[in-house]
Design a protein around this motif. Sequence first.
Motif, short mmCIF file in Angstrom:
data_model
loop_
_atom_site.label_atom_id
_atom_site.label_comp_id
_atom_site.label_asym_id
_atom_site.label_seq_id
_atom_site.Cartn_x
_atom_site.Cartn_y
_atom_site.Cartn_z
N LYS A 2 -7.90 50.60 9.15
CA LYS A 2 -7.28 51.35 10.24
C LYS A 2 -8.18 51.36 11.47
CE LYS A 2 -4.92 55.56 11.36
NZ LYS A 2 -4.61 56.93 11.03
N GLY A 3 -7.57 51.02 12.59
CA GLY A 3 -8.30 51.05 13.85
C GLY A 3 -8.94 49.71 14.21
N GLN A 4 -8.98 48.79 13.26
CA GLN A 4 -9.60 47.51 13.56
C GLN A 4 -8.57 46.56 14.13
OE1 GLN A 4 -11.36 46.40 9.83
NE2 GLN A 4 -13.11 47.76 10.15
N GLU A 5 -9.04 45.67 14.95
CA GLU A 5 -8.14 44.80 15.68
C GLU A 5 -8.73 43.41 15.79
OE1 GLU A 5 -7.42 46.22 19.59
OE2 GLU A 5 -5.95 44.66 20.05
N ILE A 6 -7.84 42.43 15.75
CA ILE A 6 -8.27 41.06 16.01
C ILE A 6 -7.31 40.48 17.05
CG2 ILE A 6 -6.99 40.22 13.97
CD1 ILE A 6 -10.21 38.59 14.96
N ASN A 7 -7.87 39.92 18.07
CA ASN A 7 -7.05 39.29 19.11
C ASN A 7 -7.77 38.04 19.55
OD1 ASN A 7 -5.36 38.62 21.13
ND2 ASN A 7 -5.76 40.43 22.41
N VAL A 8 -7.23 36.90 19.11
CA VAL A 8 -7.91 35.65 19.45
C VAL A 8 -6.91 34.66 20.02
CG1 VAL A 8 -9.78 35.80 17.78
CG2 VAL A 8 -7.63 34.79 17.10
N HIS A 9 -7.44 33.75 20.77
CA HIS A 9 -6.66 32.66 21.33
C HIS A 9 -7.32 31.39 20.85
CE1 HIS A 9 -5.92 29.78 24.72
NE2 HIS A 9 -4.70 30.08 24.35
N LEU A 22 -11.13 25.34 19.12
CA LEU A 22 -11.70 26.29 20.08
C LEU A 22 -11.10 27.65 19.77
CD1 LEU A 22 -11.48 24.63 23.60
CD2 LEU A 22 -13.54 25.34 22.41
N VAL A 23 -11.93 28.67 19.70
CA VAL A 23 -11.41 30.01 19.48
C VAL A 23 -12.02 30.92 20.54
CG1 VAL A 23 -11.17 31.92 17.86
CG2 VAL A 23 -11.27 29.59 17.01
N GLN A 24 -11.11 31.59 21.23
CA GLN A 24 -11.58 32.52 22.25
C GLN A 24 -11.32 33.93 21.73
OE1 GLN A 24 -9.49 32.05 25.89
NE2 GLN A 24 -11.02 33.15 27.08
N PHE A 25 -12.38 34.71 21.66
CA PHE A 25 -12.23 36.06 21.14
C PHE A 25 -11.98 37.04 22.27
CE2 PHE A 25 -14.02 34.03 17.54
CZ PHE A 25 -13.54 34.74 16.46
N ILE A 26 -10.84 37.68 22.21
CA ILE A 26 -10.54 38.72 23.19
C ILE A 26 -10.93 40.07 22.61
CG2 ILE A 26 -8.66 39.82 24.49
CD1 ILE A 26 -7.44 36.73 23.85
N GLU A 27 -10.69 40.22 21.34
CA GLU A 27 -11.06 41.47 20.67
C GLU A 27 -11.33 41.14 19.21
OE1 GLU A 27 -10.73 44.92 22.26
OE2 GLU A 27 -12.25 44.97 20.68
N ASN A 28 -12.42 41.66 18.69
CA ASN A 28 -12.68 41.52 17.27
C ASN A 28 -13.46 42.74 16.80
OD1 ASN A 28 -13.30 40.80 14.67
ND2 ASN A 28 -14.88 39.34 15.25
N THR A 29 -12.75 43.66 16.23
CA THR A 29 -13.43 44.84 15.70
C THR A 29 -13.38 44.85 14.18
OG1 THR A 29 -11.40 46.06 16.07
CG2 THR A 29 -13.12 46.33 17.70
N SER A 30 -13.09 43.68 13.60
CA SER A 30 -13.10 43.59 12.15
C SER A 30 -14.55 43.55 11.65
CB SER A 30 -12.38 42.32 11.71
OG SER A 30 -13.19 41.21 11.96
N VAL A 31 -14.71 43.55 10.34
CA VAL A 31 -16.07 43.55 9.80
C VAL A 31 -16.68 42.16 9.81
CG1 VAL A 31 -15.78 45.59 8.36
CG2 VAL A 31 -15.23 43.34 7.44
N LEU A 32 -15.88 41.15 10.04
CA LEU A 32 -16.41 39.79 10.00
C LEU A 32 -16.90 39.37 11.37
CD1 LEU A 32 -13.76 38.10 7.71
CD2 LEU A 32 -15.99 38.96 7.09
N ALA A 33 -17.91 38.53 11.36
CA ALA A 33 -18.51 38.06 12.61
C ALA A 33 -17.58 37.05 13.28
CB ALA A 33 -19.86 37.43 12.32
#
Lengths: 1102, 283
Positions: free
Chosen positions: B151-158, B55-66
């Motif tokens: 720069k500026g991209q962020e990934i935050n997942v649980h 299970l992956v919960q996306f809190i933030e994903n501003t990377s180029v990948l879906a």
Amino acid sequence: MSLLDRHSVFDGKGDHNHPLGTKITYWIDSLRLDHPSLSTRESKSANRLMYPTECRQRSITYRGRLTGLLHYQVDDGPVQVEERNFGLLPVMVRSNRCNLQMMKPAELIRMHEEPEEMGGYFVVNGNEKVVRLLVAQRRNHVLAIQRPSYGNRGPGFTKYATQIRCVRRDQTSQTITMHYLSTGNLLLRFPMRKQEYLVPVSLLMRALVGASDREIFEAVVGGDAENIFVRDRVELLLRSGKDYSVFTREQALAYLGDKFRVVMYAPEDMPNVDIGRLLLTRMVMVHLDDYRDKFNMLAHMVRKLYAVVSGECQEDNPDTQQMQEVYLPGHLYLGLIKEKVEDYLLGVRAEIGKDSRNGKVDLYNKRYLSRLFSRIGADIGQKAQYFLATGNLVSRSGMDMQQMTGFTIVAEKLNYLRYLSHFRCIHRGAFFTELKTTGVRKLLPEGWGFMCPVHTPDGSPCGLLNHLAHKCLLTITLEETEDVEKTLVRLGVVPDIPKPSLCDPNMLTVQLDGRVVGYCTESVAVRVAEALRILKLQRAAAGLEAKGPNIPYSMEIGYVPRSHGGQLPGLFLFTTPARFIRPVTHLATRQEDHIGSFEQVYMEIACLNEDVHPGITTHQEVLPTNILSVVANFTPFCDFNQAPRCIYQCQMGKQTMGTPMQSFPYRTDNKLYRLQTGQTPICRPRIHDDYGVDNYPNGTNAIVAVISYTGYDMEDAMILNKSAHERGFGYGSIYKTEYVDLGKFRKSGDPITTHFGVGRDMLTNETIYERIDIDGLPFPGVRVEEGDPLYAVIDDVRGRTKLIKYKGEAGFVETVRLLASQNPDEELQVVAFTFRIPRSPIIGDKFSSRHGQKGVCSQKFPAIDMPFTETGMQPDVIINPHAFPSRMTIGMFVESIAAKAGALHGVCQDSTPFQFNEANTAADYFGEQLRQAGYNYHGSEPMYSGVTGQEMRADIYIGVVYYQRLRHMVSDKYQVRTTGPINPLTHQPIKGRKRGGGIRLGEMERDALIAHGAAYFLQDRLMNCSDYSLAYVCKCCGSVLAPIAIPATSHLVDLSRPGPLDLVCRLCENADGITMVALPFVFRYLATELMSMNMKVRLDVK
Amino acid sequence: MNGSAHVGDPNNPQIRIRSLEKDSVDFVLSNTQLSVANSLRRTMIAEVPTMAIDLVQFIENTSVLADEFIAHRLGLVPLISHNVDEFKYTRDCTCAEYCKECSVEFTLHVKCTEPGTRVVYSTELISSNKDVVPVAEGEDSRGIILLKLRKGQEINVHCVAKKGVAKEHAKWSPCAAVGFEYDPHNKLRHLDYWYEKDIKDEWPPTKNADEELEDDPGAPFDYKAEPTIFYFTVETVGSLDPQAVVIKATRVLQEKLGALQLALDEDQNRDNNANMDEGEPWV
């Protein structure tokens, strides 16, 4: 030379001295096209330039302002200049008016473009439009034509003609045809505003230079006075010219001017002689300015016509590349603009004419004039945009084109190869698509190296829609030819004056870009051709510091030697733009030489080293693969395959779900396909890197076993390894963009009544809380399914918030784009949603290798059930061995072992075709590599059944093949229904997947079911699931239509009788025989239709 | 034991380990039947439970990948699952969604703040259980590249890792590949080798060929012979030790056979009971 003519009009208010009245002369000079920039109404941006990405995302057109200087002069007064606005003209991306032109990759990326953006297209309403290359007749060269239809043109006409497509300096053309009449007369035919005019050639020759009979005779016959055939014809020609009683040049010009005064739109004060001159300038041999040159060329045309009639030379084939060149998009576009400016000037003329009839004209009034000039619609930009958007050419003159539609196509970014081939494709012309004869579609040897022999679609456009070979170039520059001419003379070509050809019948004509430069003997011609080539190569080698004569590197030196009944001999030189050229190696100098399609026919070009015959061969191909197009070059080992398979691969390569671009976040294309797990192929040709395809992968390296396993792989089906699929094999997505415009139904000027947003009434609504923000728009990244609320709109009129639901396949909201209105300070009304729809491979999806071997996934087996090798390798894909014997795609086998060896040794394999031969075979080369890695020489391995663990009876061919996932997916195609929407007239199911219709069970299917005796199923398909209906039939009269329901109060109802109370047969006037039967509804319809024709259908009901 | 294959009791299987590495084991299984050997192979691939992110919960994903693409990559990251037995399957657990009993939680929160590319590695996943962490080869290995950020991209997942088997999804497979071979000299003639000129030249012998004696060309063909020696090479993805994979697979196999035995016995008994029932007279 000015682009456009001057126009002169009179106001008709004449007096005794000036019977025509005041004269106004006006013309357009110096058109200017600005760089695309923001409209002046937009006031917030500091950078006023506009870039293509904005146009794409906002779905508008990338265009710059076109202005021209309008000059006018009333009588002999001072010339007035006024700037006229011709609207916003679409600008080609990366042209010299595009704001991206000089940008480097880093800057392009900043501009949200591809790092290697090539340009070459227009952005029209957000779409990328390409003006397709179109085959044209070679310019300024006389073609001899024999066409039976010419004989039917009228009395005396024969099937013989010569034709020349003359091109002006501004790249507009005028084709003239010279017909041979059985009376010996010659008629020159040329079109003018889509009307055809025929003029006797002798008249024209006289008008051009005032030639006497003797001069005409000498010009045509030349030194060939012994040729009785030609002599007789010329005599006939001269005699037939006597009918017009025209003897001098002035008379001839006046005669022509008189006849053409009206159609030429000549000023009323212009004398006939001048109009005659104008006609010659505008219509006859327009590529030449000098009348003497025109005359010489006309004489050559006559001579060639006689030669073909007498059988001295053969007719030319206009379908060969030798006689062809290209309509370049820029030339077409320029021609369109020229014509539209001309239309504007003619519009002004018509307006003055109208005003003078109404007496409103006042040419000395400046205000009147400025109003006059602005009254005429002058939005050329709009017309050019229409042309690009629809591909329809709206033209008064026809622009010397054979077709009026289909000039532009959308450059679909389906994948890199597809996109690339839009710019390399070349169409023969819409006219030929309808042609019953297939001659034009033939692959001719003249096209060697210019047109790709394998890259053409299958089916109706086959052979008409070709692609340029990847090294084929098109010339684009207008060259200076002064030096060429001087060199020719220096080398021994004798100029025209005084007639040297008179003395020697063997003198050959020397023509430069359709101008007779002089004459020389055969031996001199050979020497001249050789010397010119050396000079040309020297010039090209020296580069910028070149001294010596300026011989353009792209010049064609077409020496046609004398032959018995071949092409008309001569030395033909071409330096013009829009020709095909290609590089080959000049053997003597080891230098790159560019050759054209005309000269190639008469050249000795070896392909491989062993083909070189010393003393004969002058040139050699740079690489044998140069004959293939870009896409065809990407088929690995294509020389091992049966040719049609390579054709199929060229098609399938362009339907592959790959990586169309890097700039996904900035694209709003309707539909984009993307392979998320693309790989670079292990087996790739050398040009793979030249074209940078590694940045745009198109498939995956798959372990492929050729084995019949469980039968799920029969009939071109393929089995996928479920575990490979779970690890991401072939995983792709679709990006769809939808525009929502709230102001679509609002009239301009009306107040805005709908806004994006969540109103008070919805703020506490929990169903939208997680999906829609307060601004009414969805959060990017939210998952949406059919029926989910997508966005919210506040409606002022109803005072409520409306939720708009998502329609379509389940996916994710990728981007929400807020698009500003054209009007500044207007609130948000247009939003573009981009959805990402995941498409992992499922049963029914289509895949293919790069060898025209397509297949549909029929089953996904878990890894444990897949067969495996001793090392534990399991195939990702299983295909059936029956896919090979009849198709003979040996290239796929070679790719399989080559990539297997490459994977084992950790290297990329070169799959360029034509690298191996009988002495050094691919099987040995890669087999040895496999053996060194400890594998079987032939690429087979023993395999074990995954289910039982038993070793299989035969060793299995297993290797690595690059697999493409094609865009045809079941999710877009499946169609299923039991009952559903029906046609209101027949009550039968409607067709069409989108509307939930059915698949037709047609006659042949019905026959099959009858043959099977599947009666119940037949009943189910044709009745129950189709147009089942219950109908009343009267047993007495047998009619289905007569029983009708009547109101209970009617006198026809006999209450004492049994049966349905409210029914009665109108024929029998009773209800005795009425019963209910099940019928297909169409039967009732049929009965009604027959009734309308006085035919009765009688059912025998028992 | 040695290569004396023809002797031995098929009901007394033996294993001889030829080599044991960190992530692979090479052993010879003998004195058994093909079906047993293949069952072991299949079990090792598909039925040994491991832990994997499910299970992956996306809190933030501003990377180029879906999102789903990153989730898929996270799922495929092998997690050290030595103590997978301490966990329950979520379906057997009493909790509603997931809990400590049946799952391990991970977080990944990276933001790129500097110019250039920030590479996110699997070892940056922070685990709630020190025993279940992403596999990394060696001490200084940073694991698998998950994604790259600018720069500026962020990934935050649980993420939630659960126990599972590869039957359900390949990410739970402890094996990368299982090599399996028997009869290297083709004495049983299960396979009909195809060759062009010389079989010896075109078919290089496998390394297992040394284990057995070559066939005597003059000897009569024993058409009744059955394979009894099986050469295995088990290569793991690192989530379990190779020997653990084999042992656990054997245990799973035993359990399954036990369950089958039990079910058969029960069935037998029920049938017997049914038969008895039949005999009773109608009342």
